[in-house]
Write a protein that holds these residues in place. Structure first.
Motif, PDB file in Angstrom:
ATOM      1  N   HIS A  75       0.926  -1.130  -0.164  1.00  0.00           N
ATOM      2  CA  HIS A  75       0.188   0.069   0.056  1.00  0.00           C
ATOM      3  C   HIS A  75       0.970   1.297   0.036  1.00  0.00           C
ATOM      4  O   HIS A  75       0.837   1.991   1.080  1.00  0.00           O
ATOM      5  N   PHE A  76       1.496   1.500  -1.303  1.00  0.00           N
ATOM      6  CA  PHE A  76       2.676   2.621  -1.265  1.00  0.00           C
ATOM      7  C   PHE A  76       1.783   3.838  -1.505  1.00  0.00           C
ATOM      8  O   PHE A  76       0.773   4.035  -2.178  1.00  0.00           O
ATOM      9  N   GLN A  77       2.254   4.973  -0.680  1.00  0.00           N
ATOM     10  CA  GLN A  77       1.611   6.181  -0.623  1.00  0.00           C
ATOM     11  C   GLN A  77       2.226   7.078  -2.026  1.00  0.00           C
ATOM     12  O   GLN A  77       3.362   7.337  -2.018  1.00  0.00           O
ATOM     13  N   TYR A  78       1.481   7.450  -2.905  1.00  0.00           N
ATOM     14  CA  TYR A  78       1.926   8.165  -4.007  1.00  0.00           C
ATOM     15  C   TYR A  78       0.873   8.943  -4.604  1.00  0.00           C
ATOM     16  O   TYR A  78      -0.197   8.454  -4.617  1.00  0.00           O
ATOM     17  N   GLU A  79       1.492  10.110  -5.165  1.00  0.00           N
ATOM     18  CA  GLU A  79       0.315  10.890  -5.715  1.00  0.00           C
ATOM     19  C   GLU A  79      -0.098  10.710  -7.093  1.00  0.00           C
ATOM     20  O   GLU A  79       0.498  10.629  -8.094  1.00  0.00           O
ATOM     21  N   ILE A  80      -1.362  10.104  -7.172  1.00  0.00           N
ATOM     22  CA  ILE A  80      -2.132   9.787  -8.263  1.00  0.00           C
ATOM     23  C   ILE A  80      -3.449  10.258  -8.553  1.00  0.00           C
ATOM     24  O   ILE A  80      -4.229  10.166  -7.468  1.00  0.00           O
ATOM     25  N   GLN A  81      -3.975  10.861  -9.442  1.00  0.00           N
ATOM     26  CA  GLN A  81      -5.419  11.000  -9.802  1.00  0.00           C
ATOM     27  C   GLN A  81      -5.895  10.147 -10.988  1.00  0.00           C
ATOM     28  O   GLN A  81      -5.272  10.010 -11.956  1.00  0.00           O
ATOM     29  N   VAL A  82      -7.287   9.458 -10.738  1.00  0.00           N
ATOM     30  CA  VAL A  82      -7.568   8.641 -11.645  1.00  0.00           C
ATOM     31  C   VAL A  82      -8.954   8.979 -11.569  1.00  0.00           C
ATOM     32  O   VAL A  82      -9.878   9.131 -10.874  1.00  0.00           O
ATOM     33  N   ALA A  83      -9.748   8.777 -12.723  1.00  0.00           N
ATOM     34  CA  ALA A  83     -11.162   8.765 -13.058  1.00  0.00           C
ATOM     35  C   ALA A  83     -11.589   7.614 -14.170  1.00  0.00           C
ATOM     36  O   ALA A  83     -10.908   7.646 -15.274  1.00  0.00           O
ATOM     37  N   GLY A  84     -12.839   7.174 -13.908  1.00  0.00           N
ATOM     38  CA  GLY A  84     -13.367   6.333 -15.068  1.00  0.00           C
ATOM     39  C   GLY A  84     -14.730   6.705 -15.561  1.00  0.00           C
ATOM     40  O   GLY A  84     -15.612   7.245 -14.668  1.00  0.00           O
ATOM     41  N   HIS A  85     -15.064   6.190 -16.661  1.00  0.00           N
ATOM     42  CA  HIS A  85     -16.194   6.243 -17.273  1.00  0.00           C
ATOM     43  C   HIS A  85     -16.762   4.851 -17.849  1.00  0.00           C
ATOM     44  O   HIS A  85     -15.953   4.413 -18.687  1.00  0.00           O
ATOM     45  N   ILE A  86     -18.031   4.635 -17.562  1.00  0.00           N
ATOM     46  CA  ILE A  86     -18.492   3.119 -18.163  1.00  0.00           C
ATOM     47  C   ILE A  86     -19.675   3.697 -19.036  1.00  0.00           C
ATOM     48  O   ILE A  86     -20.419   4.330 -18.860  1.00  0.00           O
ATOM     49  N   ASN A  87     -19.782   2.959 -20.213  1.00  0.00           N
ATOM     50  CA  ASN A  87     -20.650   2.953 -20.985  1.00  0.00           C
ATOM     51  C   ASN A  87     -21.313   1.437 -21.473  1.00  0.00           C
ATOM     52  O   ASN A  87     -20.438   0.672 -21.267  1.00  0.00           O
ATOM     53  N   ASP A  88     -21.953   1.534 -22.499  1.00  0.00           N
ATOM     54  CA  ASP A  88     -22.499   0.050 -23.062  1.00  0.00           C
ATOM     55  C   ASP A  88     -21.485  -0.344 -23.815  1.00  0.00           C
ATOM     56  O   ASP A  88     -21.561  -1.777 -23.955  1.00  0.00           O
ATOM     57  N   ASN A  89     -20.485   0.253 -24.336  1.00  0.00           N
ATOM     58  CA  ASN A  89     -19.575  -0.298 -25.187  1.00  0.00           C
ATOM     59  C   ASN A  89     -18.054  -0.779 -24.542  1.00  0.00           C
ATOM     60  O   ASN A  89     -17.538  -1.500 -25.080  1.00  0.00           O
ATOM     61  N   GLY A  90     -17.992  -0.166 -23.516  1.00  0.00           N
ATOM     62  CA  GLY A  90     -16.536  -0.588 -22.769  1.00  0.00           C
ATOM     63  C   GLY A  90     -16.642   0.581 -21.889  1.00  0.00           C
ATOM     64  O   GLY A  90     -17.459   1.066 -20.980  1.00  0.00           O
ATOM     65  N   TYR A  91     -15.245   0.723 -21.315  1.00  0.00           N
ATOM     66  CA  TYR A  91     -14.999   1.569 -20.409  1.00  0.00           C
ATOM     67  C   TYR A  91     -13.642   2.363 -20.538  1.00  0.00           C
ATOM     68  O   TYR A  91     -12.848   2.165 -21.420  1.00  0.00           O
ATOM     69  N   GLU A  92     -13.581   3.704 -20.112  1.00  0.00           N
ATOM     70  CA  GLU A  92     -12.487   4.537 -19.925  1.00  0.00           C
ATOM     71  C   GLU A  92     -11.771   4.825 -18.811  1.00  0.00           C
ATOM     72  O   GLU A  92     -12.681   5.174 -17.709  1.00  0.00           O
ATOM     73  N   LEU A  93     -10.658   5.224 -18.975  1.00  0.00           N
ATOM     74  CA  LEU A  93     -10.002   5.833 -17.688  1.00  0.00           C
ATOM     75  C   LEU A  93      -8.780   6.702 -17.868  1.00  0.00           C
ATOM     76  O   LEU A  93      -8.329   6.744 -19.199  1.00  0.00           O
ATOM     77  N   GLU A  94      -8.708   7.843 -17.112  1.00  0.00           N
ATOM     78  CA  GLU A  94      -7.956   9.027 -17.463  1.00  0.00           C
ATOM     79  C   GLU A  94      -7.128   8.981 -15.996  1.00  0.00           C
ATOM     80  O   GLU A  94      -7.706   8.827 -14.834  1.00  0.00           O
ATOM     81  N   PHE A  95      -5.802   9.209 -16.201  1.00  0.00           N
ATOM     82  CA  PHE A  95      -4.836   9.136 -14.958  1.00  0.00           C
ATOM     83  C   PHE A  95      -4.087  10.122 -15.142  1.00  0.00           C
ATOM     84  O   PHE A  95      -3.580  10.637 -15.942  1.00  0.00           O
ATOM     85  N   ARG A  96      -3.442  10.575 -13.901  1.00  0.00           N
ATOM     86  CA  ARG A  96      -2.331  11.701 -13.861  1.00  0.00           C
ATOM     87  C   ARG A  96      -1.518  11.132 -12.555  1.00  0.00           C
ATOM     88  O   ARG A  96      -1.672  11.207 -11.681  1.00  0.00           O
ATOM     89  N   ILE A  97      -0.002  10.851 -12.929  1.00  0.00           N
ATOM     90  CA  ILE A  97       0.923  10.574 -12.064  1.00  0.00           C
ATOM     91  C   ILE A  97       2.078  11.457 -11.758  1.00  0.00           C
ATOM     92  O   ILE A  97       2.420  12.281 -12.713  1.00  0.00           O
ATOM     93  N   ASP A  98       2.202  11.878 -10.703  1.00  0.00           N
ATOM     94  CA  ASP A  98       3.164  12.885 -10.289  1.00  0.00           C
ATOM     95  C   ASP A  98       4.785  12.398 -10.690  1.00  0.00           C
ATOM     96  O   ASP A  98       5.283  11.748  -9.753  1.00  0.00           O
TER      97      ASP A  98
END
Length: 302
Positions: free
Chosen positions: A211-234
């Motif tokens: 459980h490593f502490q690290y700055e990351i921001q992530v968000a996802g979106h799901i629809n009928d065709n699949g899913y999407e992810l966006e992320f930002r790593i410091d």
């Protein structure tokens, strides 16, 4: 069956390989050397008798190495090199890579099953870029039977782990000279699970922090065709930057991204794919792509 008989059954696991080892197969070579040393020690210590359970386990391990080597010995794809564009502005991490700035990112279409050099036009979209002190990424994976888990190390195994379901694994090796790397497990509607590992000479990774502490921001979106992810790593928190300057154009890091795709229709089999031919899995640091940060404004200008 005596343990020494395994030498005859799985010769490639014990013989010094006469042919050159492909660069991406270095991990397998390390594991074969380690396995050979352990079994040679066992043979010397127990030349006649060895428990049936130990012999069975040794045979299974060697059979797996043998199968891996049959793939690795003819592997022709070197670890690739890419330039990551510097974005003109920072995208909002909301799970949808629909902002115009994402058009500036490096994009890959389709995928390759891990340990295969066969390209699949499966509709996958992978993007990477950087801006200021951050690495930005987004993926879209078509999927008709999405299954996401939230379990992590330390919890009951009834809570299935993130990597046992549909998710994205991002692996980053900050310094090529040090066998240390980070693993980010990302899925929609879930916080990132971050681990860090080292790769000893045995070729089998050792986890330092579950459980490593690290700055990351992530968000996802799901629809009928699949899913999407966006992320930002410091990037500025990576070891090379902690005691010196900040990220800038020309800097290099090694990394890969691996999709874990749980196929319920195939008895819950998980298939791993990447955006370029990757031998073994995301834990093979010798197969990581070389990412060069394109020229852009450094952190001191932000």
């Amino acid at each position: 069956m005596k343990l020494a008989m395994l030498l005859l059954i799985f010769p490639a696991s014990f013989c010094i390989l006469a042919e050159p080892c492909p660069p991406q197969a270095k991990l397998l070579e390390m594991r074969m050397q380690s396995n050979r040393m352990q079994l040679n020690h066992a043979i010397l210590k127990h030349p006649e008798d060895y428990s049936a359970a130990c012999i069975k386990k040794a045979a299974e391990d060697l059979a797996e190495l043998e199968r891996d080597w049959l793939t690795a010995k003819d592997w022709s794809s070197p670890a690739p090199e890419f330039t990551l564009p510097h974005l003109s502005s920072a995208p909002v991490i909301d799970g949808k890579a629909d902002e115009p700035v994402w058009r500036q990112a490096r994009k890959w279409l389709g995928s390759f099953p891990c340990s295969s050099e066969k390209y699949l036009a499966d509709g996958s979209i992978w993007r990477l870029a950087w801006h200021g002190r951050y690495l930005y990424g987004s993926v879209f994976f078509p999927d008709c039977d999405m299954t996401f888990y939230k379990g992590r190390q330390g919890e009951s195994w009834e809570n299935r782990r993130i990597w046992q379901g549909d998710c994205l694994e991002v692996f980053v090796q900050p310094d090529e000279s040090i066998p240390y790397y980070l693993e980010f497990l990302l899925s929609p509607g879930n916080t990132a699970w971050i681990l860090d590992h080292v790769l000893p000479e045995s070729g089998f990774w050792t986890t330092i922090h579950f459980h490593f502490q690290y700055e990351i921001q992530v968000a996802g979106h799901i629809n009928d065709n699949g899913y999407e992810l966006e992320f930002r790593i410091d990037l500025a928190d990576f070891p090379p930057y902690q005691q010196r300057r900040k990220p800038r154009g020309g800097d290099v890091l090694r990394m890969t991204m691996v999709r874990m795709n749980l196929d319920i229709r195939k008895q819950e089999k998980t298939v791993q794919t990447s955006f370029y031919p990757l031998l073994h899995s995301g834990h093979n640091i010798f197969g990581y792509a070389k990412m060069i940060l394109a020229e852009g404004k450094s952190l001191k200008n932000h």
